[in-house]
Design a protein around this motif. Structure first.
Motif, PDB file in Angstrom:
ATOM      1  N   GLY A 270       0.830  -1.421   0.050  1.00 50.60           N
ATOM      2  CA  GLY A 270      -0.582   0.348  -0.257  1.00 50.60           C
ATOM      3  C   GLY A 270       0.767   1.196   0.076  1.00 50.60           C
ATOM      4  O   GLY A 270       0.651   2.388  -0.293  1.00 50.60           O
ATOM      5  N   GLY A 271       2.211   0.991   0.166  1.00 51.65           N
ATOM      6  CA  GLY A 271       3.112   2.655   0.180  1.00 51.65           C
ATOM      7  C   GLY A 271       2.364   2.771   2.156  1.00 51.65           C
ATOM      8  O   GLY A 271       1.953   2.349   2.841  1.00 51.65           O
ATOM      9  N   TRP A 272       3.267   4.190   2.407  1.00 48.31           N
ATOM     10  CA  TRP A 272       3.648   4.265   4.254  1.00 48.31           C
ATOM     11  C   TRP A 272       2.474   4.845   4.664  1.00 48.31           C
ATOM     12  O   TRP A 272       2.024   4.525   5.527  1.00 48.31           O
ATOM     13  CB  TRP A 272       4.485   5.560   4.106  1.00 48.31           C
ATOM     14  N   PRO A 273       1.192   5.420   4.082  1.00 49.32           N
ATOM     15  CA  PRO A 273      -0.464   5.016   4.979  1.00 49.32           C
ATOM     16  C   PRO A 273      -1.288   4.648   5.456  1.00 49.32           C
ATOM     17  O   PRO A 273      -1.301   3.829   6.574  1.00 49.32           O
ATOM     18  CB  PRO A 273      -0.428   6.611   3.663  1.00 49.32           C
ATOM     19  N   TRP A 274      -0.483   3.576   4.938  1.00 51.25           N
ATOM     20  CA  TRP A 274      -0.717   2.102   5.298  1.00 51.25           C
ATOM     21  C   TRP A 274      -0.657   1.369   6.487  1.00 51.25           C
ATOM     22  O   TRP A 274      -0.612   0.724   6.731  1.00 51.25           O
ATOM     23  CB  TRP A 274      -0.939   0.612   4.013  1.00 51.25           C
ATOM     24  N   LEU A 275       0.891   1.582   6.508  1.00 47.95           N
ATOM     25  CA  LEU A 275       1.611   1.522   7.516  1.00 47.95           C
ATOM     26  C   LEU A 275       0.980   2.060   8.592  1.00 47.95           C
ATOM     27  O   LEU A 275       1.445   1.210  10.167  1.00 47.95           O
ATOM     28  CB  LEU A 275       2.895   1.156   7.425  1.00 47.95           C
ATOM     29  N   PHE A 276       0.417   3.546   8.546  1.00 46.22           N
ATOM     30  CA  PHE A 276      -0.438   4.233   9.964  1.00 46.22           C
ATOM     31  C   PHE A 276      -0.588   3.229  11.433  1.00 46.22           C
ATOM     32  O   PHE A 276      -1.545   3.392  12.405  1.00 46.22           O
ATOM     33  CB  PHE A 276      -0.169   5.300   9.942  1.00 46.22           C
ATOM     34  N   ALA A 277      -2.081   2.410  10.385  1.00 49.32           N
ATOM     35  CA  ALA A 277      -2.661   1.698  11.022  1.00 49.32           C
ATOM     36  C   ALA A 277      -2.796   0.718  12.463  1.00 49.32           C
ATOM     37  O   ALA A 277      -3.444   0.753  12.946  1.00 49.32           O
ATOM     38  CB  ALA A 277      -4.259   1.797  10.199  1.00 49.32           C
ATOM     39  N   PRO A 278      -1.878  -0.169  11.143  1.00 49.23           N
ATOM     40  CA  PRO A 278      -1.704  -1.275  12.649  1.00 49.23           C
ATOM     41  C   PRO A 278      -0.113  -0.332  12.945  1.00 49.23           C
ATOM     42  O   PRO A 278       0.067  -1.799  13.778  1.00 49.23           O
ATOM     43  CB  PRO A 278      -0.720  -2.360  11.402  1.00 49.23           C
ATOM     44  N   ALA A 279       0.825   0.328  12.882  1.00 52.26           N
ATOM     45  CA  ALA A 279       1.221   0.335  13.567  1.00 52.26           C
ATOM     46  C   ALA A 279       0.846   1.521  14.670  1.00 52.26           C
ATOM     47  O   ALA A 279       1.137   0.990  15.888  1.00 52.26           O
ATOM     48  CB  ALA A 279       2.722   1.586  13.533  1.00 52.26           C
ATOM     49  N   ALA A 280      -0.511   1.892  14.624  1.00 47.20           N
ATOM     50  CA  ALA A 280      -1.629   2.939  15.838  1.00 47.20           C
ATOM     51  C   ALA A 280      -1.756   1.216  16.432  1.00 47.20           C
ATOM     52  O   ALA A 280      -2.245   1.648  18.556  1.00 47.20           O
ATOM     53  CB  ALA A 280      -2.513   3.526  15.374  1.00 47.20           C
TER      54      ALA A 280
END
Length: 428
Positions: A270-280
């Motif tokens: 997905g790219g960087w934006p798609w990493l934020f939710a699972p990291a959160a």
């Protein structure tokens, strides 16, 4: 030429290997895992000849189908099991790994068409998986919990090493990529497929390994070196991060490696934006829900992340980037439920409204503030809609707990259902 001689020859070789290993087992009584892996080596070595023998998948499906039928007969037909069954079923665990192995060969030949993208996954499956199991049994001392038992760090390192060699040497010899590219692709295969092997259960590694290797190989063969290096750095960094956070997260063993694999998928697909939710979600469990930490096994991790991964794959392969919103909402609902359930309750199961609102609001903010920042003004309304959905999901979780009907499976189902409401602002 007719494929019939190749089919008959392959089946005779496999049958001869099984008879020979059974005779060896009766005379010398080697470790059951050794006999099992020797049989897998025989099957893998036979499968490596298929691109030379056959030009279409149909003969391979005939071979694998007959072999699968025979393997199932070994498990359920008593006279046959007494005669030859000890070769594959003498290990002290339930596994359909031999069936998955043959199914993986057939599916891999079909999707790859033979050639390099068949040979490298088969080399990894045949040699890396077998050596990892034998090293783990014979020399494994640093053990970690897996989905259906324990695995060893020594075995995982052996898998990575052999998988790297199994990919690097054919890539160099074939000239399919440059030298630097072949090195990085082989390292990626070693790391990512090792993670897949570590998180598999009940023999599914024999299906995940060849198909996972094919996907990694096929997806990186034509990529520029800079992007390959970025993917390699992402795989190493994410794995290191989840290992460092293991005590706060409550994850152990294969679940930790599974978290790293999920994060890698979100980032690279997905790219960087798609990493934020699972990291959160991971950070939120560490900050807000440490009293009810993440369940420690891989099955729970799959349940937590599968709704988000569903939206990710649908967005990437269906070319619908707007599905980033239900993807984000699925993780926000999971975190809000966990944060609410971590609050202390009175004897009647009630929690104080003030701390509840603060916890749910913070869980929502951890996931949706990055979303709103990325989308700007257009993300404000969906973010507020997400606050309502996550709050309702958290309240329903508390109500189910009071009614003594809440389970982890029901909690994750509730969060997955909440993500469907993410389609409403999209007009879907």
């Amino acid at each position: 030429m007719s494929p019939l001689p190749g089919i008959v020859g392959a089946l005779l070789v496999l049958g001869g290997c099984m008879v020979g290993l059974r005779l060896l087992q009766r005379r010398y009584h080697p470790h059951p895992e050794l006999v099992r892996k020797l049989m897998h080596l025989c099957v893998g070595a036979t499968a490596l000849s298929f691109p030379l023998l056959f030009h279409d998948p149909q003969p391979v499906w005939w071979i694998c189908g007959v072999a699968i039928a025979f393997m199932l007969a070994l498990k359920y037909v008593s006279p046959l099991r007494a005669l030859l069954g000890g070769v594959l079923d003498s290990v002290d665990r339930f596994s359909l790994g031999d069936v998955y192995f043959l199914a993986g060969v057939a599916v891999l030949f079909t999707v790859s068409g033979g050639g390099l993208t068949f040979t490298i996954p088969m080399l990894v499956l045949t040699f890396a998986d077998a050596l990892a199991a034998l090293i783990g049994v014979g020399y494994g001392r640093l053990r970690y919990p897996a989905a259906d038992g324990v695995k060893s760090l020594e075995g995982s390192v052996a898998f990575l090493t052999v998988a790297f060699v199994s990919a690097h040497v054919p890539l160099l010899l074939s000239g399919a990529t440059g030298r630097a590219e072949s090195l990085v692709i082989a390292l990626l295969i070693g790391i990512l497929v090792m993670l897949l092997e570590a998180i598999s259960w009940q023999g599914l590694d024999n299906l995940f390994i060849p198909l996972g290797t094919f996907v990694v190989l096929n997806g990186h063969l034509d990529r520029p070196l800079e992007l390959l290096l970025f993917h390699l750095a992402a795989a190493v960094t994410l794995t290191a991060l989840v290992l460092l956070l293991r005590r706060r997260l409550g994850l152990e063993g294969s679940a930790l490696l599974g978290a790293a694999f999920v994060a890698y998928l979100c980032l690279t697909l997905g790219g960087w934006p798609w990493l934020f939710a699972p990291a959160a979600l991971l950070a939120g469990y560490a900050l807000l829900a440490h009293r009810s930490r993440l369940p420690g096994d891989i099955h729970a991790l799959v349940a937590l992340t599968s709704p988000g991964l569903f939206w990710l794959l649908l967005a990437v392969y269906g070319r619908r980037p707007e599905l980033y919103y239900p993807f984000t909402l699925s993780f926000a609902a999971q975190l809000a439920c966990a944060a609410a359930l971590a609050l202390p309750a009175d004897p009647d199961g009630r929690v104080r409204p003030g701390p509840l609102a603060a916890r749910v609001g913070l869980a929502w903010a951890l996931v949706f503030v990055p979303y709103a920042v990325l989308l700007g003004a257009g993300g404000l309304v969906p973010a507020l809609h997400g606050l309502c959905v996550t709050a309702v999901a958290a309240l329903l979780c508390l109500a189910l707990r009071r009614a003594r009907r809440l389970s982890f499976e029901l909690q994750t189902t509730l969060a997955a259902t909440a993500s469907l409401f993410g389609l409403a602002p999209l007009g879907a």
